[in-house]
Structures are given as C-alpha cells and as structure tokens.
Write a protein that holds these residues in place. Structure first.
Motif, PDB file in Angstrom:
ATOM      1  N   TRP A  35      29.978  37.793  35.261  1.00 16.28           N
ATOM      2  CA  TRP A  35      29.788  36.911  36.407  1.00 16.28           C
ATOM      3  C   TRP A  35      29.144  37.704  37.529  1.00 16.28           C
ATOM      4  O   TRP A  35      29.790  38.486  38.214  1.00 16.28           O
ATOM      5  N   SER A  36      27.866  37.504  37.724  1.00 17.23           N
ATOM      6  CA  SER A  36      27.119  38.155  38.796  1.00 17.23           C
ATOM      7  C   SER A  36      27.434  37.461  40.120  1.00 17.23           C
ATOM      8  O   SER A  36      27.632  36.245  40.170  1.00 17.23           O
ATOM      9  N   ALA A  37      27.462  38.227  41.205  1.00 17.02           N
ATOM     10  CA  ALA A  37      27.715  37.658  42.529  1.00 17.02           C
ATOM     11  C   ALA A  37      26.623  36.676  42.937  1.00 17.02           C
ATOM     12  O   ALA A  37      26.838  35.817  43.789  1.00 17.02           O
ATOM     13  N   TRP A  72      39.253  37.722  43.031  1.00 21.37           N
ATOM     14  CA  TRP A  72      38.983  37.177  44.358  1.00 21.37           C
ATOM     15  C   TRP A  72      37.777  36.251  44.250  1.00 21.37           C
ATOM     16  O   TRP A  72      36.736  36.643  43.717  1.00 21.37           O
ATOM     17  N   ILE A  73      37.948  35.035  44.760  1.00 23.05           N
ATOM     18  CA  ILE A  73      36.894  34.025  44.687  1.00 23.05           C
ATOM     19  C   ILE A  73      36.769  33.315  46.024  1.00 23.05           C
ATOM     20  O   ILE A  73      37.777  32.934  46.632  1.00 23.05           O
ATOM     21  N   MET A 135      34.621  40.089  44.025  1.00 23.51           N
ATOM     22  CA  MET A 135      35.180  41.363  43.572  1.00 23.51           C
ATOM     23  C   MET A 135      34.189  42.486  43.891  1.00 23.51           C
ATOM     24  O   MET A 135      33.004  42.233  44.104  1.00 23.51           O
ATOM     25  N   ARG A 136      34.681  43.712  43.896  1.00 25.04           N
ATOM     26  CA  ARG A 136      33.798  44.862  44.169  1.00 25.04           C
ATOM     27  C   ARG A 136      32.856  45.132  43.004  1.00 25.04           C
ATOM     28  O   ARG A 136      31.760  45.619  43.189  1.00 25.04           O
ATOM     29  N   GLU A 137      33.295  44.812  41.796  1.00 21.70           N
ATOM     30  CA  GLU A 137      32.475  45.026  40.604  1.00 21.70           C
ATOM     31  C   GLU A 137      31.445  43.901  40.496  1.00 21.70           C
ATOM     32  O   GLU A 137      31.788  42.728  40.548  1.00 21.70           O
TER      33      GLU A 137
END
Length: 155
Positions: A35-37, A72-73, A135-137
C-alpha cells in the motif's frame, strides 16, 4: 429434470431468505501486496434511508507477514453539503495475547474495525470516503486491500 427443479427451488429460497442488503462495502486491492502512500482507496455510497442508524468500518486484508500490530490510517469523509473531514485512526490488527485480530484463513487475515463509537444518523445523499495509510514505511508491505463498509443497524 428433477435436479434442475431442485436447484431452482434452492436458489429461490436463498434469494428470499437473504432479504434486503443492509450494508455497502467497497475495497481496493493493492498490487504486489504493498500500500503506497500515493494510493488512496476511495468509496462512494448514496444514502437514501435517513430513518436508520449506521456504523462505519474500515476493512483491511493483510498477510501473516505484516510487520506491525497496528496501522495508522487517515479517513477523509465527504458528506452531502459539508466540507471534507479528516480523522487519523490507529487500528489494532493484533495483540500480544490473541495474536491477529479479525478472521483468518491460512496466512491471510481480514480485519473489520468500527470507526463510529455509537450508531449514527446519515443525511440523504452521496458520501465519499478516502483512505490514506499514514505509516512511516512506504510502501507498506503485506497489505492486500483496504476499504470502507457502511452498515445499517437492524432495529
């Protein structure tokens, strides 16, 4: 001939037993389970029944290889005739005593997390929900899909 009558009877019984559909759900699958930001799953639902109350859920599917106990969303909600509202959610996917939350089969887990505390009344019109992983990742590995479910509360 007997078999086709039997099959038709069973199908008719199932259709009548199901009754009305009391939820709307839309999910988006992620290529390569990442899941890419930049990817923001979007779901729109046209609410017509304003006499009922509803719960809203975030629906996630991930594999056993997912590295975290949570996600986190940002949930961006556009309701009829209102400005968009953003809500940052920390959704638990696992805990130290039970392991993965939600339902699982083999190494795939489905988590439906309710994001409304109490049942809510919705206005008539089009609702649009957008999800953005926070998320940070990035990309977030081992997430297969994400989406929204709007469920009518049965009286």
């Amino acid at each position: 001939m007997k078999n086709s009558i039997y099959i038709a009877s069973v199908c008719a019984l199932l259709l009548f037993a199901c009754g009305k559909v009391n939820f709307f759900e839309r999910t988006e699958r992620f290529p390569q389970q990442e899941w890419s930001a930049e990817v923001e799953p979007t779901a729109s639902f046209d609410i017509q029944d304003t006499s009922s109350l509803y719960h809203i859920y975030v629906v996630l599917r991930h594999t056993d290889a997912y590295r975290y106990n949570n996600i986190w969303i940002n949930v961006i909600t556009q309701s009829p005739n209102d400005s968009a509202k953003t809500q940052l959610l920390n959704i638990a996917l696992a805990d130290n005593t039970k392991g993965w939350l939600g339902s699982g089969m083999d190494d795939i887990y489905d988590r439906r997390a309710r994001i409304t505390r109490e049942p809510i009344a919705l206005k008539k019109g089009l609702y649009t929900f957008k999800l953005k992983q926070a998320m940070r990742e990035d990309p977030l590995a081992y997430v297969m899909s994400a989406g929204i479910r709007v469920e009518k509360i049965q009286p």
